[in-house]
Design a protein around this motif. Structure first.
Motif, mmCIF file in Angstrom:
data_model
loop_
_atom_site.group_PDB
_atom_site.id
_atom_site.type_symbol
_atom_site.label_atom_id
_atom_site.label_comp_id
_atom_site.label_asym_id
_atom_site.label_seq_id
_atom_site.Cartn_x
_atom_site.Cartn_y
_atom_site.Cartn_z
ATOM 1 N N THR A 161 14.515 -7.941 6.931
ATOM 2 C CA THR A 161 13.489 -8.281 5.939
ATOM 3 C C THR A 161 13.101 -9.766 5.962
ATOM 4 O O THR A 161 12.289 -10.195 5.138
ATOM 5 N N ASP A 165 7.028 -9.874 2.949
ATOM 6 C CA ASP A 165 6.730 -10.109 1.531
ATOM 7 C C ASP A 165 7.387 -8.989 0.708
ATOM 8 O O ASP A 165 7.871 -7.999 1.266
ATOM 9 N N PRO A 166 7.430 -9.134 -0.638
ATOM 10 C CA PRO A 166 8.146 -8.135 -1.452
ATOM 11 C C PRO A 166 7.644 -6.710 -1.264
ATOM 12 O O PRO A 166 8.438 -5.768 -1.234
ATOM 13 N N THR A 167 6.326 -6.523 -1.100
ATOM 14 C CA THR A 167 5.796 -5.157 -0.924
ATOM 15 C C THR A 167 6.288 -4.569 0.396
ATOM 16 O O THR A 167 6.766 -3.423 0.453
ATOM 17 N N ALA A 168 6.192 -5.367 1.468
ATOM 18 C CA ALA A 168 6.633 -4.883 2.784
ATOM 19 C C ALA A 168 8.139 -4.616 2.774
ATOM 20 O O ALA A 168 8.610 -3.657 3.389
ATOM 21 N N THR A 169 8.897 -5.443 2.043
ATOM 22 C CA THR A 169 10.353 -5.245 1.951
ATOM 23 C C THR A 169 10.659 -3.913 1.267
ATOM 24 O O THR A 169 11.493 -3.131 1.733
ATOM 25 N N LYS A 170 9.917 -3.648 0.172
ATOM 26 C CA LYS A 170 10.133 -2.391 -0.562
ATOM 27 C C LYS A 170 9.807 -1.200 0.342
ATOM 28 O O LYS A 170 10.553 -0.221 0.400
ATOM 29 N N GLU A 171 8.689 -1.293 1.068
ATOM 30 C CA GLU A 171 8.297 -0.191 1.955
ATOM 31 C C GLU A 171 9.319 -0.003 3.077
ATOM 32 O O GLU A 171 9.615 1.117 3.482
ATOM 33 N N THR A 174 12.173 1.942 1.737
ATOM 34 C CA THR A 174 11.798 3.353 1.562
ATOM 35 C C THR A 174 11.954 4.077 2.905
ATOM 36 O O THR A 174 12.484 5.197 2.971
#
Ligand code: ATP
Length: 234
Positions: A161, A165-171, A174
């Motif tokens: 990671t 960015d936070p969105t890409a990290t969350k995805e 997932t």
């Protein structure tokens, strides 16, 4: 009893006088996610390279999908392994699409998956641009797409990671959870714990080439073996 996807027994690896790994034991079965923690120079990358068969152990047993990765027989299972190295680099003149197509051939993945992965990591908009124009975060996302090609049964991710960015990290997490539920075995290497803990089954802490703690996070916390710096450093 389930088959070991990774088996390390009393593994040692020296670089000249330096013991990069010392008497490492590890058993991972299908669907298990291991967090591999340790500071710079702890031996994390060396362990990845041994599992991939890039380097040879000095002594001890290494088996991946039941075969020594140094053995020619291991080549047939190589396609089942996804690997994201730290500081990923690519053929800069190629476009993102061309890079993934190249790796897709090595992994016997098809063009449909290339297109889907570019979409998944949010790089469709830049797929026809040379990789040399990509930012660090875009390169990292391309690296992840490359590692996920061919629906790997074993995924080795070194600092996955970093640069996201936070969105890409969350995805990303997932996708990790999805692969795990499909039975993939995953090793996530990191310097730090926050953000990773809910996605791993067990953790191994490496320090100076030794496994100083191994187990579930609650157990490691109970016996206070998680170094404070790994718990909290950003
Ligand atoms: P980092 O997070 O900095 O990548 P790491 O935990 O992955 O660290 P390794 O890269 O496995 O650690 O390195 C373990 C030790 O082995 C370090 O002391 C490193 O300097 C040394 N080392 C690694 N590769 C080599 C090599 N090819 N030749 C000599 N020493 C090496």
């Amino acid at each position: 009893m389930s088959e070991n996807i990774i088996l390390l027994e009393q593994v040692n690896k020296n670089y000249q006088q330096l013991a990069a790994l010392h008497n490492i034991d590890l058993k991972l079965s299908a669907g298990e996610v291991l967090g591999l923690f340790g500071h710079n120079g702890a031996g994390k990358t060396t362990m990845m390279k041994l599992i991939l068969g890039i380097i040879k152990a000095g002594s001890g047993k290494v088996a991946v999908f039941g075969v020594d990765p140094q053995n020619k027989k291991a080549w047939s299972s190589r396609k089942k392994i996804g690997y994201l190295p730290e500081n990923v680099s690519f053929y800069d003149q190629l476009t993102g699409f061309e890079v993934l197509t190249y790796f897709a051939r090595l992994k016997s993945a098809n063009k449909k998956q290339v297109v889907e992965l570019l979409e998944k990591v949010g790089l469709s908009f830049a797929e026809n641009r040379p990789v040399k124009t990509y930012s660090k975060g875009m390169r990292q996302r391309l690296g992840l797409a490359q590692a996920f090609l061919g629906d790997p049964k074993l995924l080795l991710l070194d600092e996955p990671t970093v640069g996201l960015d936070p969105t890409a990290t969350k995805e990303f997490y997932t996708s990790v959870d999805q692969l795990k539920s499909n039975g993939a075995t995953i090793i996530l290497c990191s310097h730090i714990l926050p953000g990773i803990e809910q996605h791993i089954d067990r953790a191994m802490i490496l320090s100076g080439g030794e496994s100083v703690a191994m187990g579930t996070l609650p157990r490691l916390r109970d016996i206070a073996q998680l170094p404070v710096s790994i718990k909290t450093q950003g």
